[in-house]
Motif scaffolding. Structure first.
Motif, PDB file in Angstrom:
ATOM      1  N   PHE A  23       0.820  -1.211   0.000  1.00  0.00           N
ATOM      2  CA  PHE A  23       0.000   0.000   0.000  1.00  0.00           C
ATOM      3  C   PHE A  23       0.853   1.260   0.000  1.00  0.00           C
ATOM      4  N   THR A  81      -0.808   9.979   5.000  1.00  0.00           N
ATOM      5  CA  THR A  81      -0.688   8.574   5.395  1.00  0.00           C
ATOM      6  C   THR A  81       0.399   8.387   6.440  1.00  0.00           C
ATOM      7  N   LYS A 116      -2.897   5.237  13.724  1.00  0.00           N
ATOM      8  CA  LYS A 116      -4.075   4.629  13.113  1.00  0.00           C
ATOM      9  C   LYS A 116      -3.640   3.527  12.153  1.00  0.00           C
ATOM     10  N   THR A 117      -4.465   2.520  12.029  1.00  0.00           N
ATOM     11  CA  THR A 117      -4.144   1.385  11.159  1.00  0.00           C
ATOM     12  C   THR A 117      -5.165   1.211  10.050  1.00  0.00           C
ATOM     13  N   ASP A 118      -5.885   2.264   9.721  1.00  0.00           N
ATOM     14  CA  ASP A 118      -6.963   2.156   8.747  1.00  0.00           C
ATOM     15  C   ASP A 118      -6.662   2.875   7.443  1.00  0.00           C
ATOM     16  N   GLU A 147      -5.242   1.991   4.686  1.00  0.00           N
ATOM     17  CA  GLU A 147      -5.546   1.266   3.456  1.00  0.00           C
ATOM     18  C   GLU A 147      -7.033   1.284   3.153  1.00  0.00           C
ATOM     19  N   ASP A 148      -7.861   1.334   4.197  1.00  0.00           N
ATOM     20  CA  ASP A 148      -9.305   1.411   3.997  1.00  0.00           C
ATOM     21  C   ASP A 148      -9.728   2.752   3.406  1.00  0.00           C
ATOM     22  N   LEU A 149      -8.854   3.744   3.509  1.00  0.00           N
ATOM     23  CA  LEU A 149      -9.177   5.082   3.017  1.00  0.00           C
ATOM     24  C   LEU A 149      -8.805   5.277   1.555  1.00  0.00           C
ATOM     25  N   GLU A 150      -8.301   4.250   0.904  1.00  0.00           N
ATOM     26  CA  GLU A 150      -7.841   4.404  -0.478  1.00  0.00           C
ATOM     27  C   GLU A 150      -8.937   4.928  -1.414  1.00  0.00           C
ATOM     28  N   GLN A 152       1.512  -1.459   5.761  1.00  0.00           N
ATOM     29  CA  GLN A 152       0.587  -2.566   5.609  1.00  0.00           C
ATOM     30  C   GLN A 152       0.781  -3.626   6.705  1.00  0.00           C
ATOM     31  N   GLN A 165      -1.522  -3.290   9.818  1.00  0.00           N
ATOM     32  CA  GLN A 165      -2.972  -3.429   9.668  1.00  0.00           C
ATOM     33  C   GLN A 165      -3.420  -4.875   9.913  1.00  0.00           C
TER      34      GLN A 165
END
Length: 321
Positions: free
Chosen positions: A50, A104, A113-115, A117-120, A318, A321
Motif C-alpha cells: 500500500f 498517510t 491509526k491502522t486504517d 488502506e481502507d481510506l484508499e 501494511q 494493519q
C-alpha cells in the motif's frame, strides 16, 4: 508543464524556441524518471504494498503530466483540448498525491491509526475529483488554441480573468499542498526524533550509531516539501510578475519557471521512488545476472541501499494493519 502556457507572451521567436527546448528536455527527464518507478511497480511484485502504491500513483501522474507537456503540434480542435486539459489535470493530481503520502505517514506514525488502506477510495476521490474540478474551472477565461509559430502548447491565458483563474485553480492549491506537507512532515519527524532519542537514552551505546543513522534517514523526509517549493517558486513569481506587468517578460525567469516545473516528476521519482525497497528489489534481480555482467555494477551502491532502511516504504504501513 502547465506553467509553460503563461510564460511566452511577447518574447522573441528565439526565446520561445529556447523555452520549448527547455520544456521538452526537462519533461523528457521527468517522463523517464517517473516511468521507471511505474515500471518497477509493475514488474516487482514485492513492491506492490500500500505504501508504495501511493508512490506509484504519484509517479503515474507525473509521467502523464510530462507526456502531455512534450507532445507537439497540437492543432486547433479535439487534440488541442485534450493536451490542455490533460496537462493541467495530471499536474494538479501529482502534487495532490504528495499530500496523500504525507497524510498517510502522519496518520500512521503520529496518530497510530491502522486504517489508512481502507481510506484508499477516499484518496482517489479527493485527488482525481479535485483535479477534475480545478481543470474544468480553469477553462473559464481561456482561449483553447495553439500559439502561432510554436506548435507546442495549448490553453493560453487571455486577459486578467484567465490569469486569476489559473492562479486560483493551480497555484492556490499547490501552495496549500506545500503548507500541508511542511506541517505534516515536521510533526512526523519531530515525533520520531523524540522517540529515537528516548530509545537511545534507555539503551546501550551499541544502539547509538544505528539510531543516528535512523534519525538522518528520517530527516530526509523534511526535504520532500522542498521539491514542490523548488519546482514552483519561480513559476509563482513569474505568474505574479506577469499579472502586474503583462507586457514585460523576464526571459531568465521564464527559463527557470519552465525548467524547474518540468523537472518536478524527476525530483519526485528520485525522492519518493528510489528508496531502499526499490533498490533492494533491483539488486536482487541483478544477483541473477551472470557474474561477468555483475562486474559492471559498483558494489558500493548495493551496500548503500542496504543501510538506508528507514525510508518511506520501510515504514511497512501494511504490516500494522
Amino acid at each position: 508543464m502547465a506553467t509553460v502556457q503563461a510564460v511566452l507572451g511577447n518574447l522573441t521567436p528565439t526565446d520561445r524556441r529556447i523555452l520549448t527546448a527547455v520544456n521538452t528536455g526537462a519533461s523528457s527527464l521527468s517522463f523517464l524518471g517517473s516511468g521507471f518507478i511505474v515500471l518497477c511497480y509493475v514488474l516487482f511484485k514485492d513492491l506492490r504494498k500500500f505504501s508504495f502504491k501511493l508512490v506509484f500513483y504519484l509517479a503515474l501522474s507525473d509521467m502523464l503530466c510530462s507526456f502531455f507537456s512534450i507532445i507537439g503540434d497540437p492543432s486547433k480542435g479535439f487534440f488541442c483540448y485534450t493536451q490542455g486539459y490533460s496537462t493541467h489535470f495530471f499536474c494538479v493530481a501529482s502534487f495532490l498525491w504528495t499530500t496523500i503520502i504525507a497524510f498517510t505517514l502522519h496518520r500512521t506514525v503520529v496518530r497510530h491509526k491502522t486504517d489508512v488502506e481502507d481510506l484508499e477510495p477516499l484518496f482517489h476521490l479527493y485527488v482525481w475529483g479535485t483535479s477534475l474540478v480545478m481543470t474544468i474551472i480553469r477553462s473559464i477565461g481561456n482561449d483553447h488554441g495553439h500559439l502561432g509559430g510554436l506548435g507546442a502548447w495549448c490553453w493560453t491565458q487571455t486577459g486578467r480573468t484567465g490569469k486569476v483563474v489559473h492562479f486560483i485553480t493551480f497555484y492556490a492549491p499547490l501552495w496549500g499542498a506545500i503548507l500541508f506537507n511542511g506541517v505534516t512532515y515536521f510533526q512526523v519527524i519531530r515525533m520520531l526524533n523524540n522517540a529515537t532519542r528516548m530509545a537511545v537514552g534507555m539503551s546501550d551505546r551499541s544502539y547509538q550509531p544505528d539510531a543516528r543513522a535512523d534519525m538522518k534517514a528520517l530527516n530526509r523526509w523534511g526535504y520532500y516539501p522542498l521539491i514542490l517549493i523548488g519546482s514552483w517558486t519561480f513559476g509563482t513569481i513569474n505568474r505574479i510578475h506577469d499579472f502586474i506587468e503583462p507586457d514585460h517578460k523576464i526571459f531568465w525567469l521564464s527559463v527557470l519557471d519552465v525548467g524547474m516545473a518540468a523537472l518536478m516528476g524527476l525530483f519526485n521519482s528520485i525522492a519518493y521512488g528510489l528508496n531502499s525497497s526499490v533498490r533492494r528489489a533491483i539488486y536482487e534481480r541483478l544477483d541473477l545476472l551472470p557474474e561477468r555482467l555483475q562486474r559492471w555494477f559498483p558494489h558500493s551502491i548495493k551496500s548503500r541501499a542496504q543501510r538506508h532502511e528507514s525510508e518511506l516504504v520501510s515504514l511497512k504501513i501494511q504490516d500494522q494493519q
